[in-house]
Design an enzyme around this catalytic site. Structure first.
Site, PDB file in Angstrom:
ATOM      1  N   TYR A   4      49.955  23.897  54.297  1.00 17.66           N
ATOM      2  CA  TYR A   4      48.936  23.565  55.283  1.00 17.66           C
ATOM      3  C   TYR A   4      49.292  22.279  56.010  1.00 17.66           C
ATOM      4  CZ  TYR A   4      46.879  19.889  52.297  1.00 17.66           C
ATOM      5  OH  TYR A   4      46.668  18.754  51.568  1.00 17.66           O
TER       6      TYR A   4
ATOM      7  N   ARG B 193      56.769  18.720  59.877  1.00 16.41           N
ATOM      8  CA  ARG B 193      56.574  18.852  58.425  1.00 16.41           C
ATOM      9  C   ARG B 193      56.196  20.278  58.041  1.00 16.41           C
ATOM     10  NH1 ARG B 193      52.476  14.848  55.747  1.00 16.41           N
ATOM     11  NH2 ARG B 193      51.020  16.232  56.818  1.00 16.41           N
TER      12      ARG B 193
ATOM     13  N   LYS C 158      53.942  20.510  51.368  1.00 18.15           N
ATOM     14  CA  LYS C 158      52.484  20.386  51.502  1.00 18.15           C
ATOM     15  C   LYS C 158      51.815  21.719  51.178  1.00 18.15           C
ATOM     16  CE  LYS C 158      49.165  18.280  54.727  1.00 18.15           C
ATOM     17  NZ  LYS C 158      48.457  17.445  53.758  1.00 18.15           N
TER      18      LYS C 158
ATOM     19  N   GLU D 124      51.057   8.042  44.831  1.00 14.61           N
ATOM     20  CA  GLU D 124      50.267   8.080  46.075  1.00 14.61           C
ATOM     21  C   GLU D 124      48.811   8.331  45.720  1.00 14.61           C
ATOM     22  OE1 GLU D 124      51.625  11.451  48.482  1.00 14.61           O
ATOM     23  OE2 GLU D 124      52.027  12.575  46.641  1.00 14.61           O
TER      24      GLU D 124
ATOM     25  N   LEU E 151      54.215  13.108  49.089  1.00 13.81           N
ATOM     26  CA  LEU E 151      54.192  13.772  50.389  1.00 13.81           C
ATOM     27  C   LEU E 151      54.663  12.766  51.441  1.00 13.81           C
ATOM     28  CD1 LEU E 151      53.304  16.474  51.736  1.00 13.81           C
ATOM     29  CD2 LEU E 151      51.349  15.178  52.573  1.00 13.81           C
TER      30      LEU E 151
HETATM   31  N1  PMP Z   1      49.845  12.256  50.266  1.00 14.53           N
HETATM   32  C1  PMP Z   1      49.111  13.341  49.937  1.00 14.53           C
HETATM   33  C2  PMP Z   1      49.150  13.841  48.538  1.00 14.53           C
HETATM   34  C3  PMP Z   1      48.317  13.985  50.908  1.00 14.53           C
HETATM   35  O1  PMP Z   1      47.597  15.074  50.576  1.00 14.53           O
HETATM   36  C4  PMP Z   1      48.273  13.455  52.221  1.00 14.53           C
HETATM   37  C5  PMP Z   1      47.411  14.074  53.290  1.00 14.53           C
HETATM   38  N2  PMP Z   1      47.524  15.428  53.385  1.00 14.53           N
HETATM   39  C6  PMP Z   1      49.049  12.322  52.519  1.00 14.53           C
HETATM   40  C7  PMP Z   1      49.820  11.754  51.510  1.00 14.53           C
HETATM   41  C8  PMP Z   1      49.056  11.732  53.896  1.00 14.53           C
HETATM   42  O2  PMP Z   1      49.782  12.522  54.804  1.00 14.53           O
HETATM   43  P1  PMP Z   1      49.448  12.513  56.354  1.00 14.53           P
HETATM   44  O3  PMP Z   1      49.541  11.083  56.804  1.00 14.53           O
HETATM   45  O4  PMP Z   1      50.488  13.348  56.952  1.00 14.53           O
HETATM   46  O5  PMP Z   1      48.056  13.057  56.495  1.00 14.53           O
END
Ligand code: PMP
Length: 286
Positions: free
Chosen positions: A33, A52, A150, A182, A206
């Site tokens: 997603y 991504r 993701k 994270e 991620l």
């Molecule tokens: N880490 C994780 C585990 C996430 O789920 C997300 C958001 N989907 C992020 C980091 C941040 O990614 P982004 O800045 O692309 O939203």
């Protein structure tokens, strides 16, 4: 308001949309997603999210059902059909419906399932939480090893969020081998002596699209950035902390495991980076 959602080429009222019970996302979490923010009816950081998406799909050997122009057209149609001013567009691509349950996945004869829906969040960029900051707790990171893909396999991050709520906090930072990986749905940062520290990219986290933009803006603004893992103890002793994600942008963290940072108020680096990120990403929104 009844939303218009997208399922496999059709724009439908949300109550009429259907996905098979045999869909691999439903049975196996076999899907990926993206979430793109919309501000003023425009898509934020969109090329990054598409890049991504392509990487996540390639890692799982799912054919990308659309080229970038088609994805953009679908997103814009969703904004228009839902009168979306501020909010998010959720996009999911699963391996599709093979017509039965089997661990082995089907070949190219089964088309991926594509679903999009919108979430309206008026005033998304003016969230009052940005003024007060959020509280986080630390929890063990027990997720699988390919967190750079993701996937829709979000059970542990959901459990982490619930653990945080139970503890009176807003979110959880996950810890592996003594170091923060994270947040449940965001990347984690600390600031010490003016230096921004965040974990380096690997399969353990991620690769946040907001992270990439924020680090670029920080470097352009002559802020010092160090990409390395840090401990919870280091975070508790930091001057400030923050998280980034597509929907939270840059959000200050004012408490870690009950220890207040910077007197319990958002710090200057997080506050400034939030302003820069919102300004710059609005400028490049499409
Ligand atoms: N880490 C994780 C585990 C996430 O789920 C997300 C958001 N989907 C992020 C980091 C941040 O990614 P982004 O800045 O692309 O939203």
């Amino acid at each position: 308001m009844t939303r218009t959602v997208y399922v496999n080429g059709a724009y439908l009222p949300e109550g009429e949309a259907k996905v098979s019970v045999f869909d691999r996302a439903f049975l196996m979490a076999d899907g990926v997603y993206e979430v793109t923010s919309v501000l003023g009816g425009k898509l934020i950081d969109f090329p990054g999210h598409l890049a991504r998406l392509a990487r996540s799909l390639a890692a799982l050997e799912i054919a990308n059902p659309h080229d970038d122009d088609a994805w953009l057209a679908i997103h814009r149609e969703m904004v228009a059909k839902n009168d979306l001013e501020d909010g998010m567009i959720y996009l999911q691509v699963s391996r599709g419906n093979p017509g039965d349950r089997d661990f082995a996945w089907p070949g190219a004869e089964v088309a991926p399932t594509v679903v999009l829906f919108t979430q309206s969040k008026p005033g998304l960029a003016d969230s009052p939480q940005a003024g007060t900051g959020i509280k986080v707790i630390s929890i063990p990171d027990i997720r699988w090893g390919r967190r750079d893909i993701k996937t829709v396999q979000l059970l542990y991050p959901s459990m982490g969020k619930m653990m945080a709520k139970k503890a009176g906090a807003d979110d959880a930072w996950m810890v592996e081998d003594g170091k923060v990986t994270e947040g449940t749905s965001n990347n984690a940062y600390i600031v010490k002596g003016g230096k921004i520290v965040t974990r380096q990219l690997s399969t353990n986290i991620l690769h946040g699209i907001t992270r990439a933009a924020v680090l670029r803006f920080a470097r352009e603004a002559q802020m010092e950035v160090e990409e390395r893992a840090f401990t919870v103890e280091e975070a508790k002793a930091a001057d400030e902390a923050f998280i980034t994600s597509a929907s939270a942008f840059v959000m200050p963290v004012v408490e870690i495991d009950g220890v207040a940072l910077g007197g319990g108020k958002p710090g200057p680096v997080a506050t400034r980076l939030r302003e820069i990120y919102l300004d710059e990403s609005r400028r490049s929104a499409i």
